[in-house]
Scaffold this motif. Structure first.
Motif, PDB file in Angstrom:
ATOM      1  N   ALA A  62       9.306  13.712   0.837  1.00 56.04           N
ATOM      2  CA  ALA A  62       9.011  12.238   1.067  1.00 56.04           C
ATOM      3  C   ALA A  62       7.639  12.781   0.953  1.00 56.04           C
ATOM      4  O   ALA A  62       6.694  12.788   1.469  1.00 56.04           O
ATOM      5  N   GLU A  63       6.873  12.665  -0.695  1.00 57.19           N
ATOM      6  CA  GLU A  63       5.703  12.483  -0.763  1.00 57.19           C
ATOM      7  C   GLU A  63       4.441  12.014  -0.822  1.00 57.19           C
ATOM      8  O   GLU A  63       3.434  11.399  -0.544  1.00 57.19           O
ATOM      9  N   PHE A  64       5.444  10.233  -0.432  1.00 61.58           N
ATOM     10  CA  PHE A  64       4.458   9.012  -0.236  1.00 61.58           C
ATOM     11  C   PHE A  64       4.876   8.238   1.007  1.00 61.58           C
ATOM     12  O   PHE A  64       6.438   8.564   0.508  1.00 61.58           O
ATOM     13  N   ARG A  65       4.935   7.460   1.570  1.00 62.76           N
ATOM     14  CA  ARG A  65       5.427   6.353   2.357  1.00 62.76           C
ATOM     15  C   ARG A  65       4.503   4.763   1.408  1.00 62.76           C
ATOM     16  O   ARG A  65       3.181   4.977   1.682  1.00 62.76           O
ATOM     17  N   SER A  66       5.518   4.019   1.724  1.00 68.15           N
ATOM     18  CA  SER A  66       4.498   2.615   0.949  1.00 68.15           C
ATOM     19  C   SER A  66       5.423   1.230   1.892  1.00 68.15           C
ATOM     20  O   SER A  66       6.103   1.465   2.492  1.00 68.15           O
ATOM     21  N   ALA A  67       4.335   0.625   2.074  1.00 72.88           N
ATOM     22  CA  ALA A  67       4.949  -0.733   3.268  1.00 72.88           C
ATOM     23  C   ALA A  67       4.009  -2.068   2.887  1.00 72.88           C
ATOM     24  O   ALA A  67       2.252  -1.755   1.540  1.00 72.88           O
ATOM     25  N   THR A  68       4.609  -3.058   2.274  1.00 75.93           N
ATOM     26  CA  THR A  68       4.470  -4.414   1.874  1.00 75.93           C
ATOM     27  C   THR A  68       4.618  -5.542   2.837  1.00 75.93           C
ATOM     28  O   THR A  68       5.305  -5.476   3.726  1.00 75.93           O
TER      29      THR A  68
ATOM     30  N   GLU B  93       1.205  -1.225   0.114  1.00 74.53           N
ATOM     31  CA  GLU B  93       0.220   0.078   0.079  1.00 74.53           C
ATOM     32  C   GLU B  93       1.302   1.008  -0.256  1.00 74.53           C
ATOM     33  O   GLU B  93       1.808   0.697  -0.290  1.00 74.53           O
ATOM     34  N   SER B  94       0.307   2.773  -0.347  1.00 74.09           N
ATOM     35  CA  SER B  94       1.367   3.435   0.003  1.00 74.09           C
ATOM     36  C   SER B  94      -0.192   4.441  -0.087  1.00 74.09           C
ATOM     37  O   SER B  94      -1.259   4.707  -0.305  1.00 74.09           O
ATOM     38  N   ALA B  95       0.478   5.429   0.920  1.00 76.41           N
ATOM     39  CA  ALA B  95      -0.077   6.188   1.157  1.00 76.41           C
ATOM     40  C   ALA B  95       0.620   7.989   0.706  1.00 76.41           C
ATOM     41  O   ALA B  95       1.762   8.250   1.253  1.00 76.41           O
ATOM     42  N   GLY B  96      -0.110   9.014   0.873  1.00 75.00           N
ATOM     43  CA  GLY B  96       1.028  10.704   0.813  1.00 75.00           C
ATOM     44  C   GLY B  96      -0.318  11.069  -0.233  1.00 75.00           C
ATOM     45  O   GLY B  96      -1.388  11.080  -0.169  1.00 75.00           O
ATOM     46  N   ASP B  97       0.575  12.805  -0.134  1.00 72.02           N
ATOM     47  CA  ASP B  97      -0.286  14.154  -0.505  1.00 72.02           C
ATOM     48  C   ASP B  97       0.117  14.612  -2.180  1.00 72.02           C
ATOM     49  O   ASP B  97       2.046  14.720  -1.771  1.00 72.02           O
ATOM     50  N   GLN B  98       0.181  14.802  -3.103  1.00 69.75           N
ATOM     51  CA  GLN B  98       0.370  15.145  -4.148  1.00 69.75           C
ATOM     52  C   GLN B  98      -0.467  16.444  -4.267  1.00 69.75           C
ATOM     53  O   GLN B  98      -1.535  16.347  -5.553  1.00 69.75           O
ATOM     54  N   PRO B  99      -0.686  17.069  -4.473  1.00 72.02           N
ATOM     55  CA  PRO B  99       0.636  18.660  -3.470  1.00 72.02           C
ATOM     56  C   PRO B  99       0.381  18.805  -2.711  1.00 72.02           C
ATOM     57  O   PRO B  99      -0.866  18.102  -1.999  1.00 72.02           O
TER      58      PRO B  99
ATOM     59  N   GLY C 251       1.416   7.586  11.378  1.00 74.99           N
ATOM     60  CA  GLY C 251       1.289   8.878  11.408  1.00 74.99           C
ATOM     61  C   GLY C 251       2.242  10.027  10.347  1.00 74.99           C
ATOM     62  O   GLY C 251       2.630  10.698  10.396  1.00 74.99           O
ATOM     63  N   PHE C 252       2.289   9.244   9.098  1.00 75.06           N
ATOM     64  CA  PHE C 252       2.349   9.754   8.077  1.00 75.06           C
ATOM     65  C   PHE C 252       2.027  11.212   7.323  1.00 75.06           C
ATOM     66  O   PHE C 252       1.307  11.054   7.177  1.00 75.06           O
ATOM     67  N   VAL C 253       3.383  12.521   7.581  1.00 80.78           N
ATOM     68  CA  VAL C 253       3.054  13.194   7.107  1.00 80.78           C
ATOM     69  C   VAL C 253       4.153  13.667   5.618  1.00 80.78           C
ATOM     70  O   VAL C 253       5.138  13.620   5.827  1.00 80.78           O
ATOM     71  N   PHE C 254       2.758  13.777   4.265  1.00 83.44           N
ATOM     72  CA  PHE C 254       3.737  14.779   3.431  1.00 83.44           C
ATOM     73  C   PHE C 254       4.920  15.669   3.526  1.00 83.44           C
ATOM     74  O   PHE C 254       4.623  16.745   4.216  1.00 83.44           O
TER      75      PHE C 254
END
Length: 84
Positions: A72-78, A41-47, A65-68
């Protein structure tokens, strides 16, 4: 940019001014066969928006709690999780 990272699903949309959304946390589900499942999965914001992302997969926190930021616009995890 990878198209999978350049799409959006709003799981919580009411916190954006001028929208008609609600502030209730959302959920996204996909049916798979029973057993184990490897999930990316991946989460984030752009802009840049003022948001904090926490993603849980089958109750296990994948992103917490990932903040753009510009760097680092996105954070992914597997992870591998049970599916039933």
């Amino acid at each position: 940019m990878d198209a999978r990272l350049n799409t959006v699903i709003h799981l919580q949309y009411g916190d954006v001014g001028g929208t008609s959304g609600v502030a209730t946390e959302g959920a996204w589900e996909y049916a798979v066969a029973d057993g184990t499942c490897r999930v990316t999965e991946s989460a984030g914001d752009q802009p840049a928006y003022d948001s904090r992302h926490t993603v849980r997969v089958e109750g296990v926190t994948a992103v917490n709690g990932f903040v753009f930021t510009a760097a680092a616009e996105f954070r992914s995890a597997t992870m591998t999780v049970p599916a039933a």
